[in-house]
Design a protein around this motif. Structure first.
Motif, mmCIF file in Angstrom:
data_model
loop_
_atom_site.group_PDB
_atom_site.id
_atom_site.type_symbol
_atom_site.label_atom_id
_atom_site.label_comp_id
_atom_site.label_asym_id
_atom_site.label_seq_id
_atom_site.Cartn_x
_atom_site.Cartn_y
_atom_site.Cartn_z
ATOM 1 N N GLU A 276 -0.719 3.319 -4.009
ATOM 2 C CA GLU A 276 -1.039 2.248 -4.832
ATOM 3 C C GLU A 276 -1.910 1.272 -4.766
ATOM 4 O O GLU A 276 -2.525 0.544 -3.699
ATOM 5 C CB GLU A 276 0.462 1.136 -3.169
ATOM 6 C CG GLU A 276 1.480 0.068 -3.902
ATOM 7 C CD GLU A 276 2.168 0.395 -5.285
ATOM 8 O OE1 GLU A 276 3.722 1.232 -4.797
ATOM 9 O OE2 GLU A 276 2.420 -0.253 -6.368
ATOM 10 N N MET B 201 -10.069 2.524 -0.657
ATOM 11 C CA MET B 201 -8.831 3.151 1.187
ATOM 12 C C MET B 201 -8.387 4.254 1.523
ATOM 13 O O MET B 201 -7.811 5.081 1.396
ATOM 14 C CB MET B 201 -7.925 2.359 1.070
ATOM 15 C CG MET B 201 -6.938 1.627 2.279
ATOM 16 S SD MET B 201 -5.816 0.204 1.125
ATOM 17 C CE MET B 201 -4.310 0.530 2.756
ATOM 18 N N HIS C 64 1.304 -1.172 -0.439
ATOM 19 C CA HIS C 64 -0.209 0.318 0.166
ATOM 20 C C HIS C 64 0.723 0.914 -0.067
ATOM 21 O O HIS C 64 2.255 1.238 0.189
ATOM 22 C CB HIS C 64 -0.898 -0.119 0.886
ATOM 23 C CG HIS C 64 -1.936 -1.413 1.947
ATOM 24 N ND1 HIS C 64 -2.956 -0.774 0.784
ATOM 25 C CD2 HIS C 64 -1.447 -2.498 2.435
ATOM 26 C CE1 HIS C 64 -3.634 -2.516 1.421
ATOM 27 N NE2 HIS C 64 -2.393 -3.083 2.407
ATOM 28 N N CYS D 21 -4.989 6.126 -0.606
ATOM 29 C CA CYS D 21 -3.570 4.638 -0.413
ATOM 30 C C CYS D 21 -3.470 4.747 -2.069
ATOM 31 O O CYS D 21 -4.593 4.964 -2.673
ATOM 32 C CB CYS D 21 -4.747 3.581 0.115
ATOM 33 S SG CYS D 21 -3.539 2.048 -1.341
#
Ligand code: CUA
Length: 345
Positions: A203, A212, A149, A201
């Motif tokens: 990634e 996320m 992440h 997040c």
């Protein structure tokens, strides 16, 4: 760190800088952008002028074509070299500053997992949002439970990968408390609303990556301690089901499990307790043992129609907390019994 260069100002699409390091990063960014833009337009202008002036015309005789000019060549080698070295030097300074948390920084543990964030404070409080005091160095020590992440707070200009099996760290000093944010301020310029700054997040980590997200709440001096003490207080009058609801909200369960009967990444919690459900191992009765196993070892039995992507909460939820989650699911089922059965997923 201060950089002895004038700022080019801010552009609207940039979120207002809200940390001590952000202004320096913006300044460097706009210097690089400015220098690139200057040479781009210079070269294009010269190109166009030469095309206009020296294009081939009938009767036009080429008189003098220089092949070589040492002074010119030296000039266009030396000037860019100086510029590149200067930008590299400032880049290194900022990078070292960014990678070296100050001593005595306030430390917060961060755990990333598909697909939520947990922020753990020194007194044991765990929260799905990042709470920090204003005007204080804060260091995040981050790890991942599953895949890669990356934690990104645009308003602070900080971003760092969160890697399973090791710790990565990040630090910042937030300058602008969010408590006083006016809901009328356009969040696209400040990167914050009255709930806090955006935290993403960055990634790609699977199905729930885009959800996320969390908020960074920057508390005014003094009020952070109040928040922390308040968050640590377990209300002795609250019932286990209320504690279960709090865990559902704060420990990431709500990212994948609804409580209103709608299936999402995982099965809904409403009306599930006490029912029989089909899994890849056969039919199972959703009782205390099944729920406990699903929390600690989610891959043991996967409900039909779901993908089996839940991370284990082994070591992260205490027995009393698991019990509270079960109480909460029981309460949701009791409520569901009194309304038409819409929970079937
Ligand atoms: Cu976690 Cu994307």
């Amino acid at each position: 760190m201060q950089i002895p260069l004038a700022s080019f100002g801010t552009f609207d699409q940039f979120r207002d800088a809200a940390s001590t390091g952000a202004a320096a990063i913006d300044t460097l960014y706009f210097w690089i952008l400015g220098i690139c833009a200057f040479f781009f337009f210079l070269i294009v202008a010269v190109l166009v002028a030469f095309i206009a002036r020296y294009y081939a015309r009938p009767g036009h005789v080429e008189q003098h074509t220089p092949h070589h000019d040492n002074r010119l060549e030296a000039l266009w080698s030396i000037i860019p070299s100086f510029i590149v070295v200067a930008l590299f030097w400032y880049g290194v300074l900022f990078y070292l500053d960014l990678r070296t948390p100050p001593e005595n920084a306030y430390e917060i543990q961060v755990v990333a997992k598909k697909w939520n964030w947990s922020f753990m404070y020194p007194n044991g409080v765990v929260d799905p949002n990042l709470h920090v005091p204003a005007d204080r160095d804060v260091r995040l020590v981050m790890s991942s439970d599953d895949v890669l992440h990356s934690l990104y707070v645009p308003a602070f200009r900080v971003k760092m990968d969160v890697v399973p099996g090791r710790y990565s760290e990040l630090w910042f000093n937030a300058t602008t408390p969010t408590e006083s944010f006016d809901p009328a301020i356009d969040p696209s310029t400040t990167g914050a609303d009255e709930n806090g700054y955006d935290l993403f997040c960055t990634e790609y980590c699977g199905q729930g990556h885009s959800a996320m997200i969390a908020k960074v709440v920057v508390h005014k001096s003094g009020t952070f301690e109040t928040w922390l003490a308040e968050a640590a207080r377990i209300d002795p009058t609250s019932s286990p089901a209320e504690l279960g609801e709090k865990i559902w909200k704060q420990r990431g369960c709500s990212q994948c499990h609804s409580v209103d009967g709608k299936a999402s990444t995982g099965p809904t919690w409403q009306g599930t307790y006490g029912t029989e459900q089909k899994t890849d191992k056969g039919t199972v009765k959703v009782d205390e043992n099944y729920i406990r196993e699903s929390i600690l070892n989610p891959m043991a039995q996967i409900r039909d129609g779901f993908k089996g992507v839940m991370p284990s909460y082994q070591g992260q939820l205490k027995d009393a907390e698991i019990a509270a989650v079960i109480y909460y699911m029981k309460k949701l089922s009791a409520e569901a019994d009194s309304v038409p059965a819409t929970w079937e997923d």
